[in-house]
Design a protein around this motif. Structure first.
Motif, PDB file in Angstrom:
ATOM      1  N   SER A 193      -9.494  31.247  25.862  1.00  0.00           N
ATOM      2  CA  SER A 193      -8.890  30.541  26.830  1.00  0.00           C
ATOM      3  C   SER A 193     -10.166  29.649  27.812  1.00  0.00           C
ATOM      4  CB  SER A 193      -8.293  31.235  27.809  1.00  0.00           C
ATOM      5  OG  SER A 193      -8.834  32.227  28.495  1.00  0.00           O
ATOM      6  N   TYR A 194     -11.408  30.435  27.344  1.00  0.00           N
ATOM      7  CA  TYR A 194     -12.451  29.926  28.050  1.00  0.00           C
ATOM      8  C   TYR A 194     -13.075  28.743  27.245  1.00  0.00           C
ATOM      9  CZ  TYR A 194     -17.777  29.170  28.507  1.00  0.00           C
ATOM     10  OH  TYR A 194     -18.712  28.544  28.900  1.00  0.00           O
ATOM     11  N   ALA A 195     -12.869  28.688  25.996  1.00  0.00           N
ATOM     12  CA  ALA A 195     -13.364  27.917  25.087  1.00  0.00           C
ATOM     13  C   ALA A 195     -12.294  26.682  25.073  1.00  0.00           C
ATOM     14  CB  ALA A 195     -13.692  28.505  23.643  1.00  0.00           C
ATOM     15  N   LYS A 234     -14.983  22.458  26.299  1.00  0.00           N
ATOM     16  CA  LYS A 234     -14.832  21.788  24.827  1.00  0.00           C
ATOM     17  C   LYS A 234     -15.792  20.619  24.768  1.00  0.00           C
ATOM     18  CE  LYS A 234     -10.103  21.953  23.540  1.00  0.00           C
ATOM     19  NZ  LYS A 234      -8.781  21.048  23.292  1.00  0.00           N
ATOM     20  N   LEU A 235     -15.685  19.907  25.832  1.00  0.00           N
ATOM     21  CA  LEU A 235     -16.569  18.772  25.632  1.00  0.00           C
ATOM     22  C   LEU A 235     -17.882  18.901  25.544  1.00  0.00           C
ATOM     23  CD1 LEU A 235     -15.671  15.753  26.061  1.00  0.00           C
ATOM     24  CD2 LEU A 235     -16.611  15.891  28.473  1.00  0.00           C
ATOM     25  N   LEU A 236     -18.369  20.173  26.462  1.00  0.00           N
ATOM     26  CA  LEU A 236     -19.820  20.568  26.236  1.00  0.00           C
ATOM     27  C   LEU A 236     -20.197  20.919  24.757  1.00  0.00           C
ATOM     28  CD1 LEU A 236     -20.625  22.973  29.135  1.00  0.00           C
ATOM     29  CD2 LEU A 236     -21.650  20.817  28.690  1.00  0.00           C
ATOM     30  N   VAL A 237     -19.450  21.847  24.219  1.00  0.00           N
ATOM     31  CA  VAL A 237     -19.623  22.083  22.829  1.00  0.00           C
ATOM     32  C   VAL A 237     -19.585  21.033  21.840  1.00  0.00           C
ATOM     33  CG1 VAL A 237     -18.767  23.776  21.081  1.00  0.00           C
ATOM     34  CG2 VAL A 237     -18.609  24.559  23.427  1.00  0.00           C
ATOM     35  N   VAL A 240     -12.270  19.561  13.880  1.00  0.00           N
ATOM     36  CA  VAL A 240     -10.831  20.144  13.597  1.00  0.00           C
ATOM     37  C   VAL A 240     -10.687  21.483  14.321  1.00  0.00           C
ATOM     38  CG1 VAL A 240     -10.329  18.562  11.774  1.00  0.00           C
ATOM     39  CG2 VAL A 240     -11.310  20.837  11.242  1.00  0.00           C
ATOM     40  N   THR A 241     -11.874  22.143  14.398  1.00  0.00           N
ATOM     41  CA  THR A 241     -11.689  23.692  15.145  1.00  0.00           C
ATOM     42  C   THR A 241     -11.564  23.893  16.389  1.00  0.00           C
ATOM     43  OG1 THR A 241     -13.248  24.328  13.070  1.00  0.00           O
ATOM     44  CG2 THR A 241     -12.677  25.849  14.587  1.00  0.00           C
ATOM     45  N   ILE A 242     -12.352  23.001  17.047  1.00  0.00           N
ATOM     46  CA  ILE A 242     -12.411  22.865  18.472  1.00  0.00           C
ATOM     47  C   ILE A 242     -11.428  22.258  19.077  1.00  0.00           C
ATOM     48  CG2 ILE A 242     -14.021  22.457  20.420  1.00  0.00           C
ATOM     49  CD1 ILE A 242     -16.354  23.640  18.804  1.00  0.00           C
ATOM     50  N   ALA A 243     -11.287  20.862  18.583  1.00  0.00           N
ATOM     51  CA  ALA A 243     -10.474  19.849  19.479  1.00  0.00           C
ATOM     52  C   ALA A 243      -9.011  20.215  19.654  1.00  0.00           C
ATOM     53  CB  ALA A 243     -10.227  18.569  18.676  1.00  0.00           C
ATOM     54  N   PRO A 244      -8.299  20.941  18.695  1.00  0.00           N
ATOM     55  CA  PRO A 244      -7.031  21.549  19.073  1.00  0.00           C
ATOM     56  C   PRO A 244      -6.802  22.851  19.662  1.00  0.00           C
ATOM     57  CG  PRO A 244      -7.429  21.649  16.522  1.00  0.00           C
ATOM     58  CD  PRO A 244      -8.872  21.425  17.279  1.00  0.00           C
ATOM     59  N   LEU A 245      -7.886  23.514  20.241  1.00  0.00           N
ATOM     60  CA  LEU A 245      -7.817  24.496  20.879  1.00  0.00           C
ATOM     61  C   LEU A 245      -6.983  24.218  22.149  1.00  0.00           C
ATOM     62  CD1 LEU A 245     -11.267  26.349  21.098  1.00  0.00           C
ATOM     63  CD2 LEU A 245      -9.269  27.067  19.796  1.00  0.00           C
ATOM     64  N   ARG A 246      -6.116  25.378  22.467  1.00  0.00           N
ATOM     65  CA  ARG A 246      -5.184  25.118  23.605  1.00  0.00           C
ATOM     66  C   ARG A 246      -5.218  26.269  24.491  1.00  0.00           C
ATOM     67  NH1 ARG A 246      -4.726  20.520  23.203  1.00  0.00           N
ATOM     68  NH2 ARG A 246      -3.302  19.287  22.238  1.00  0.00           N
TER      69      ARG A 246
END
Lengths: 231, 111
Positions: free
Chosen positions: B45-47, B53-56, B105-111
């Motif tokens: 949830s942090y990520a 997300k933007l930082l990463v 594709v790994t990070i962008a869809p994280l909710r």
């Protein structure tokens, strides 16, 4: 002491070899060049360049115990019991300690080592304030001995494309000159992937310069000039 | 022809991305030292937070640009034949782009 010298005669040898000499320095011999010249007196096939024998002309740049320097201002005392002398690394060997410096001077000429001012010729000289003149200190003293450029790995890999520390020090010497009007063209010429930016700040150049100049600082200044112009 | 990332621009990009990566790494080390997530769900949830997300993602863009300038420099020094370069440069560029896409594709869809 023992002196080991790289020997290569293109008419007799297919490749270079090291030749050892035993020689004891006489009281009047202070510098390495004195010993080499005595050896040459005994064996006149030994070939080297030298002229002023006092660190002004830059002819006798060689690799001394792995480090480039001028034989004429390298004290014998600093060498210890053994000296290994080789021609400048990265340059084609012509014979013994003499190297072909054509490429080195081609790079030097490519940075236009002269003041460019398309304006009318002044009546007398091109004047310069003492302050503007001071900015050339640490730049104009270069004697083009090639100690720095020949110790530069970036130059070893791309001698035909990378200007090298000696040429870049001179490039900055004219960028820093208040009388020069060619700054834009000079900077444009250096702003590509090879000519200036092959420098990886290894700093061998500044480390070995026998005149204690700092080509790496000059290179940094050129980068800053480019950055200031772009930002 | 001049490529987009050459001369001064490549040099600046490498330095600016280096600074970003330095700050990025210090921030994450500090985060794990002082606010270490206790389990996977907290970490996830942090990520998934928008700014993290933007930082990463920005961190990965910086990393890929930095790696491209650096690796290309090494190849320009050591890979001399044009034919070998024609293979090596696209290969490295392709690998870096693949890493970038995988990150996206790994990070962008994280909710």
């Amino acid at each position: 002491m023992k002196i080991s010298i790289f020997r290569y005669d293109p008419e007799r040898d297919s490749e270079g070899r090291m030749q050892d000499y035993e020689i004891e320095p006489e009281p009047h011999e202070a510098m390495l060049l004195d010993l080499i010249l005595r050896l040459k007196g005994e064996d006149d096939t030994l070939t080297l360049r030298r002229s002023c024998r006092e660190g002004v002309c830059g002819s006798d740049a060689i690799n001394i115990n792995g480090r480039n320097g001028l034989a004429c201002i390298t004290p014998i005392r600093a060498l210890g019991e053994r000296a290994v002398l080789r021609p400048l690394p990265g340059f084609p060997v012509i014979r013994d300690l003499v190297v072909d410096m054509t490429q080195f001077f081609k790079q030097y000429v490519s940075i236009k080592p002269y003041v460019v001012d398309p304006g009318p010729m002044p009546d007398k000289e091109r004047r310069q304030s003492p302050q503007a003149r001071e900015r050339l200190d640490g730049l104009y003293e270069c004697i083009l001995c090639a100690c720095c450029t020949s110790m530069c790995p970036s130059y070893w890999w791309n001698p035909d494309k990378f200007v090298g520390p000696a040429g870049l020090l001179q490039a900055y010497r004219f960028l820093a000159d208040s009388r020069d009007r060619d700054t834009k063209a000079r900077l444009d010429d250096l702003d590509d992937v090879y000519r200036l930016f092959r420098c990886r700040t290894i700093m061998n150049c500044t480390e070995v310069c026998p005149k204690a100049l700092a080509p790496s600082r000059a290179i940094e200044r050129i980068r800053l000039m480019l950055a200031e112009r772009a930002l | 022809m001049r490529s987009v990332l050459t001369g001064l621009r490549a040099w600046l990009v490498q330095r600016v991305t280096a600074l970003y990566l330095l700050a990025f790494i210090i921030y994450f080390i500090a985060h794990f030292l002082f606010a270490s997530p206790s389990d996977y769900d907290t970490w996830r949830s942090y990520a998934a937070q928008g700014d993290v997300k933007l930082l990463v993602l920005a961190g990965f863009v910086a990393l890929l640009l930095h790696a491209w300038v650096g690796l290309r420099d090494v190849m320009l020094d050591y890979v001399k034949p044009i034919s070998a370069r024609a293979v090596a440069l696209p290969l490295v560029a392709g690998a870096l782009i693949a890493i970038g896409l995988w990150m996206l594709v790994t990070i962008a869809p994280l909710r």
